[in-house]
Motif scaffolding. Structure first.
Motif, PDB file in Angstrom:
ATOM      1  N   LYS A  70       0.847  -1.196   0.000  1.00 52.93           N
ATOM      2  CA  LYS A  70       0.000   0.000   0.000  1.00 52.93           C
ATOM      3  C   LYS A  70       0.886   1.252   0.000  1.00 52.93           C
ATOM      4  CE  LYS A  70      -3.683   2.311   2.559  1.00 52.93           C
ATOM      5  NZ  LYS A  70      -4.559   2.280   3.722  1.00 52.93           N
ATOM      6  N   LEU A  71       1.928   1.235   0.815  1.00 54.60           N
ATOM      7  CA  LEU A  71       2.836   2.371   0.898  1.00 54.60           C
ATOM      8  C   LEU A  71       3.513   2.618  -0.444  1.00 54.60           C
ATOM      9  CD1 LEU A  71       4.132   4.576   2.585  1.00 54.60           C
ATOM     10  CD2 LEU A  71       5.841   2.910   3.346  1.00 54.60           C
ATOM     11  N   SER A  72       3.945   1.565  -1.095  1.00 57.36           N
ATOM     12  CA  SER A  72       4.602   1.695  -2.385  1.00 57.36           C
ATOM     13  C   SER A  72       3.688   2.360  -3.407  1.00 57.36           C
ATOM     14  CB  SER A  72       5.059   0.322  -2.877  1.00 57.36           C
ATOM     15  OG  SER A  72       5.720   0.434  -4.101  1.00 57.36           O
ATOM     16  N   ALA A  73       2.422   1.960  -3.438  1.00 60.66           N
ATOM     17  CA  ALA A  73       1.463   2.545  -4.381  1.00 60.66           C
ATOM     18  C   ALA A  73       1.234   4.024  -4.088  1.00 60.66           C
ATOM     19  CB  ALA A  73       0.145   1.782  -4.330  1.00 60.66           C
ATOM     20  N   LYS A  76       4.437   5.962  -5.150  1.00 60.71           N
ATOM     21  CA  LYS A  76       4.603   6.068  -6.604  1.00 60.71           C
ATOM     22  C   LYS A  76       3.743   7.210  -7.137  1.00 60.71           C
ATOM     23  CE  LYS A  76       4.389   3.678 -10.953  1.00 60.71           C
ATOM     24  NZ  LYS A  76       3.561   2.908 -11.796  1.00 60.71           N
ATOM     25  N   HIS A  77       2.494   7.257  -6.692  1.00 59.70           N
ATOM     26  CA  HIS A  77       1.579   8.321  -7.114  1.00 59.70           C
ATOM     27  C   HIS A  77       2.102   9.693  -6.661  1.00 59.70           C
ATOM     28  CE1 HIS A  77      -2.108  10.405  -8.045  1.00 59.70           C
ATOM     29  NE2 HIS A  77      -2.186  10.819  -6.809  1.00 59.70           N
ATOM     30  N   GLN A  78       2.550   9.780  -5.416  1.00 58.43           N
ATOM     31  CA  GLN A  78       3.080  11.047  -4.909  1.00 58.43           C
ATOM     32  C   GLN A  78       4.325  11.480  -5.686  1.00 58.43           C
ATOM     33  OE1 GLN A  78       1.995  13.220  -2.547  1.00 58.43           O
ATOM     34  NE2 GLN A  78       0.140  12.020  -2.315  1.00 58.43           N
ATOM     35  N   GLY A  79       5.163  10.523  -6.038  1.00 59.13           N
ATOM     36  CA  GLY A  79       6.364  10.844  -6.810  1.00 59.13           C
ATOM     37  C   GLY A  79       6.028  11.454  -8.159  1.00 59.13           C
ATOM     38  N   GLU A  80       5.044  10.870  -8.828  1.00 62.51           N
ATOM     39  CA  GLU A  80       4.624  11.404 -10.129  1.00 62.51           C
ATOM     40  C   GLU A  80       4.098  12.822  -9.986  1.00 62.51           C
ATOM     41  OE1 GLU A  80       1.801   8.441 -11.344  1.00 62.51           O
ATOM     42  OE2 GLU A  80       3.389   6.979 -11.806  1.00 62.51           O
ATOM     43  N   GLN A  86       8.018  19.820 -10.694  1.00 63.26           N
ATOM     44  CA  GLN A  86       9.454  20.058 -10.781  1.00 63.26           C
ATOM     45  C   GLN A  86      10.170  20.097  -9.425  1.00 63.26           C
ATOM     46  OE1 GLN A  86       9.965  23.414 -13.428  1.00 63.26           O
ATOM     47  NE2 GLN A  86       9.136  22.249 -15.132  1.00 63.26           N
ATOM     48  N   ILE A  87       9.746  19.221  -8.529  1.00 64.02           N
ATOM     49  CA  ILE A  87      10.474  19.022  -7.286  1.00 64.02           C
ATOM     50  C   ILE A  87      11.749  18.249  -7.633  1.00 64.02           C
ATOM     51  CG2 ILE A  87      10.409  17.859  -5.032  1.00 64.02           C
ATOM     52  CD1 ILE A  87       8.655  20.381  -5.201  1.00 64.02           C
ATOM     53  N   ASN A 129      11.343   5.706  -2.932  1.00 62.41           N
ATOM     54  CA  ASN A 129      10.151   5.094  -3.510  1.00 62.41           C
ATOM     55  C   ASN A 129       9.362   6.056  -4.398  1.00 62.41           C
ATOM     56  OD1 ASN A 129       9.553   2.180  -2.690  1.00 62.41           O
ATOM     57  ND2 ASN A 129      10.376   3.101  -0.821  1.00 62.41           N
ATOM     58  N   MET A 130       9.585   7.348  -4.197  1.00 62.30           N
ATOM     59  CA  MET A 130       8.966   8.355  -5.045  1.00 62.30           C
ATOM     60  C   MET A 130       9.867   8.664  -6.240  1.00 62.30           C
ATOM     61  SD  MET A 130       7.356  10.922  -2.159  1.00 62.30           S
ATOM     62  CE  MET A 130       6.787  12.129  -3.335  1.00 62.30           C
ATOM     63  N   ASN A 131      10.968   7.920  -6.348  1.00 66.42           N
ATOM     64  CA  ASN A 131      11.940   8.079  -7.427  1.00 66.42           C
ATOM     65  C   ASN A 131      12.756   9.365  -7.318  1.00 66.42           C
ATOM     66  OD1 ASN A 131      13.262   6.856  -9.553  1.00 66.42           O
ATOM     67  ND2 ASN A 131      12.039   7.892 -11.092  1.00 66.42           N
ATOM     68  N   PHE A 132      13.072   9.740  -6.086  1.00 62.90           N
ATOM     69  CA  PHE A 132      13.967  10.855  -5.808  1.00 62.90           C
ATOM     70  C   PHE A 132      15.195  10.313  -5.077  1.00 62.90           C
ATOM     71  CE2 PHE A 132       9.932  13.043  -6.279  1.00 62.90           C
ATOM     72  CZ  PHE A 132      10.289  14.171  -7.010  1.00 62.90           C
ATOM     73  N   LEU A 133      16.212  11.124  -5.023  1.00 60.89           N
ATOM     74  CA  LEU A 133      17.461  10.819  -4.289  1.00 60.89           C
ATOM     75  C   LEU A 133      18.142   9.551  -4.798  1.00 60.89           C
ATOM     76  CD1 LEU A 133      16.453  11.668  -0.607  1.00 60.89           C
ATOM     77  CD2 LEU A 133      17.486  13.181  -2.304  1.00 60.89           C
ATOM     78  N   ARG A 134      17.955   9.241  -6.043  1.00 57.01           N
ATOM     79  CA  ARG A 134      18.616   8.073  -6.646  1.00 57.01           C
ATOM     80  C   ARG A 134      19.895   8.561  -7.318  1.00 57.01           C
ATOM     81  NH1 ARG A 134      15.631   3.578  -6.321  1.00 57.01           N
ATOM     82  NH2 ARG A 134      13.422   3.837  -6.043  1.00 57.01           N
TER      83      ARG A 134
END
Length: 136
Positions: A70-73, A76-80, A86-87, A129-134
């Protein structure tokens, strides 16, 4: 993601009698805009609705701590959504620093290195998980 001890410390800090959520949110945004002044332009002048959005997101994320799928879903939505406005990774670093700083101020004597580590680990996992800090 976050260890069992880390989850316990996160829940304990959120449920603390010292935690006054409205004050925390105001303090967080003051710190965040100080650290990342360029991000202020992305937010409305009247921050009331933004405060509610942060509280709602935080509530959903903390409730999902024990449910990784649930957290991952959610993340993912928050990351998009955050990428669309443009964060950047630098903003997320500022977010984590501001968030933990506001928690430390609010919780005072209840704040510890272990609590800081748990929150920092959790917020870093959230960012990843939001696809940041990679890293490249």
């Amino acid at each position: 993601m976050v260890s069992e001890d880390g989850r316990t410390l996160i829940h304990k800090s959120v449920e603390s009698e010292r935690m006054e959520l409205d004050h925390f949110v105001r303090l967080f945004y003051a710190k965040f805009f100080e650290i990342c002044p360029d991000v202020r332009a992305l937010f409305p002048n009247d921050m009331a609705s933004q405060h509610e959005k942060l509280l709602t997101s935080l509530t959903h994320i903390i409730e999902a701590l024990d449910h990784p799928e649930k957290l991952s879903a959610i993340l993912k939505h928050q990351g998009e959504r955050h990428r669309a406005i443009q964060i950047t990774d630098a903003h997320f670093d500022g977010f984590i620093h501001s968030f933990t700083g506001a928690l430390a101020d609010i919780l005072g004597p209840e704040w510890s290195e272990d609590t800081h580590s748990a929150w920092r680990s959790f917020l870093t996992d959230v960012a990843l998980n939001m696809n940041f800090l990679r890293t490249a």
